[in-house]
Scaffold this active site. Structure first.
Site, PDB file in Angstrom:
ATOM      1  N   ARG A 244      35.696  35.010  36.209  1.00 13.38           N
ATOM      2  CA  ARG A 244      36.865  35.882  36.079  1.00 13.38           C
ATOM      3  C   ARG A 244      36.749  36.756  34.832  1.00 13.38           C
ATOM      4  O   ARG A 244      37.106  37.940  34.836  1.00 13.38           O
ATOM      5  CB  ARG A 244      38.128  35.024  36.026  1.00 13.38           C
ATOM      6  CG  ARG A 244      39.427  35.807  35.984  1.00 13.38           C
ATOM      7  CD  ARG A 244      40.612  34.862  36.067  1.00 13.38           C
ATOM      8  NE  ARG A 244      41.854  35.562  35.797  1.00 13.38           N
ATOM      9  CZ  ARG A 244      42.802  35.109  34.997  1.00 13.38           C
ATOM     10  NH1 ARG A 244      42.657  33.953  34.380  1.00 13.38           N
ATOM     11  NH2 ARG A 244      43.908  35.807  34.803  1.00 13.38           N
TER      12      ARG A 244
ATOM     13  N   HIS B  43      36.987  40.771  34.586  1.00 12.35           N
ATOM     14  CA  HIS B  43      37.975  41.416  33.726  1.00 12.35           C
ATOM     15  C   HIS B  43      37.304  42.293  32.666  1.00 12.35           C
ATOM     16  O   HIS B  43      37.853  43.321  32.271  1.00 12.35           O
ATOM     17  CB  HIS B  43      38.868  40.365  33.064  1.00 12.35           C
ATOM     18  CG  HIS B  43      39.907  39.807  33.985  1.00 12.35           C
ATOM     19  ND1 HIS B  43      41.120  39.319  33.547  1.00 12.35           N
ATOM     20  CD2 HIS B  43      39.925  39.665  35.330  1.00 12.35           C
ATOM     21  CE1 HIS B  43      41.832  38.908  34.586  1.00 12.35           C
ATOM     22  NE2 HIS B  43      41.113  39.092  35.675  1.00 12.35           N
TER      23      HIS B  43
ATOM     24  N   ASN C 284      45.376  38.308  30.747  1.00  9.38           N
ATOM     25  CA  ASN C 284      44.212  37.587  30.238  1.00  9.38           C
ATOM     26  C   ASN C 284      44.569  36.308  29.470  1.00  9.38           C
ATOM     27  O   ASN C 284      43.663  35.582  29.043  1.00  9.38           O
ATOM     28  CB  ASN C 284      43.374  38.493  29.328  1.00  9.38           C
ATOM     29  CG  ASN C 284      42.589  39.521  30.119  1.00  9.38           C
ATOM     30  OD1 ASN C 284      42.167  39.259  31.251  1.00  9.38           O
ATOM     31  ND2 ASN C 284      42.385  40.688  29.532  1.00  9.38           N
TER      32      ASN C 284
ATOM     33  N   HIS D 210      37.357  33.743  44.702  1.00 13.21           N
ATOM     34  CA  HIS D 210      38.536  32.877  44.733  1.00 13.21           C
ATOM     35  C   HIS D 210      38.252  31.557  45.451  1.00 13.21           C
ATOM     36  O   HIS D 210      39.153  30.726  45.586  1.00 13.21           O
ATOM     37  CB  HIS D 210      39.704  33.587  45.410  1.00 13.21           C
ATOM     38  CG  HIS D 210      40.338  34.634  44.560  1.00 13.21           C
ATOM     39  ND1 HIS D 210      41.383  35.424  44.994  1.00 13.21           N
ATOM     40  CD2 HIS D 210      40.073  35.044  43.304  1.00 13.21           C
ATOM     41  CE1 HIS D 210      41.731  36.258  44.038  1.00 13.21           C
ATOM     42  NE2 HIS D 210      40.945  36.045  42.998  1.00 13.21           N
TER      43      HIS D 210
END
Length: 318
Positions: free
Chosen positions: A65, A69, A97, A194
């Site tokens: 992740r 990001h 975040n 995911h």
């Protein structure tokens, strides 16, 4: 968001490309970039990732992740690691975040890299390697990571506003990915990350509160027990195999058991539904396609050559 890989060995062209209006300097990225300057760089990263995952099996999903990001805000430049200062709040302190974990793992890896090859391996490359190694740890296939990224000197909290929210619908997700030089197909494929990790209850509580008809009723009842009102507990994205990089995510989406609105929206058109079915029905296809898409993502807005720097501490500029 949170990984597969086939073997797409892309040696990127020596040029700065403009893709859908986004400058992409994938010019000098190449596989084996550190072969001479720091031959054990990738081995060191892998060793440290494995150590971290022995202590916390779930933190690999955070590394994935984190890579996403980082790349979607200012490009894959390690800006996600910079700490806020007295005068400026950094990306890592943006609300979206705040649930990211694993920054101390990056610190440990960087310390080992600096001891082996001082001032050579960038934090941006470190993260790309670590994300790949997390995927492999969870059972995904190994893919080769082009490297040569340099680190930015800028990190601004508000820049993280571009990151997708769990309530995004298909059109908005598609527009975002296209703005980064990716495609709707890449978006559906990268959503497969995911398949590992956890979600905080507040990320999907609106679906429970509104009795969202697109969420399987039995699953919704189970989620309400795990997520009582005003709680911010966590639940696994995939209840059966939360630490396995498989393609069950897509089957869950087809069964209306994807946690987020942004998961369910992948079956809101015939074209994307067909892709979800193909990925959910063929594990090897998912692995191969994921590798291609995450390599492509890893080239967004990179700094190379004399741009940026190689930080000695990922948290602060040199």
């Amino acid at each position: 968001m949170a990984l597969a890989r086939g073997t797409m060995l892309a040696v990127f062209a020596m040029a700065v490309l403009w893709v859908s209006g986004v400058q992409r300097a994938d010019a000098q990225l190449r596989v084996g970039y550190y072969s001479d300057s720091c031959p054990r760089a990738e081995a060191i990263v892998k060793e440290e990732v494995e150590k971290a995952l022995k202590d916390d099996e779930g933190v690999g999903a955070d590394l994935l992740r984190m890579h996403f990001h980082d790349c979607f805000v200012r490009g894959c430049d390690g800006s996600i690691f910079l700490d806020s200062t007295n005068t400026s709040k950094a990306e890592k302190d943006a609300p979206i975040n705040l649930t990211l974990e694993g920054f101390e793992i990056i610190d440990d890896i960087k310390e080992k890299l600096e001891a082996a090859c001082k001032g050579v391996v960038s934090c941006a490359d470190l993260l790309a390697f670590a994300a790949r190694d997390a995927v492999v740890h969870y059972g995904g296939i190994h893919y080769k990571v082009p490297s040569g990224r340099r680190d930015s000197r800028i990190s601004i909290e508000s820049d993280a506003n571009v990151l997708p929210s769990p309530d995004f619908k298909l059109a908005r997700l598609t527009d975002l990915f296209i703005s980064k030089g990716l495609s709707q197909t890449d978006m559906v494929i990268l959503s497969g990350a995911h398949t590992v990790g956890i979600a905080h209850c507040d990320a999907f509580s609106d679906r429970l509160d509104s009795n969202d008809p697109t969420l399987d009723a039995k699953y919704a009842r189970a989620l309400r027990k795990q997520c009582p009102p005003l709680s911010n507990n966590t639940v696994p994205m995939d209840p059966k195999t939360p630490h396995k990089f498989d393609n069950r995510y897509y089957r869950l989406v087809l069964e209306n058991r994807g946690l987020f609105t942004s998961d369910h929206t992948l079956i809101s058109t015939q074209g994307t539904t067909t892709l979800v079915k193909r990925l959910g029905g063929n594990y090897k296809r998912f692995q191969r396609k994921f590798a291609q898409s995450i390599i492509k993502m890893g080239a967004i807005g990179v700094l190379t050559g004399y741009d940026g720097e190689v930080r000695s501490n990922c948290r602060v500029v040199n």
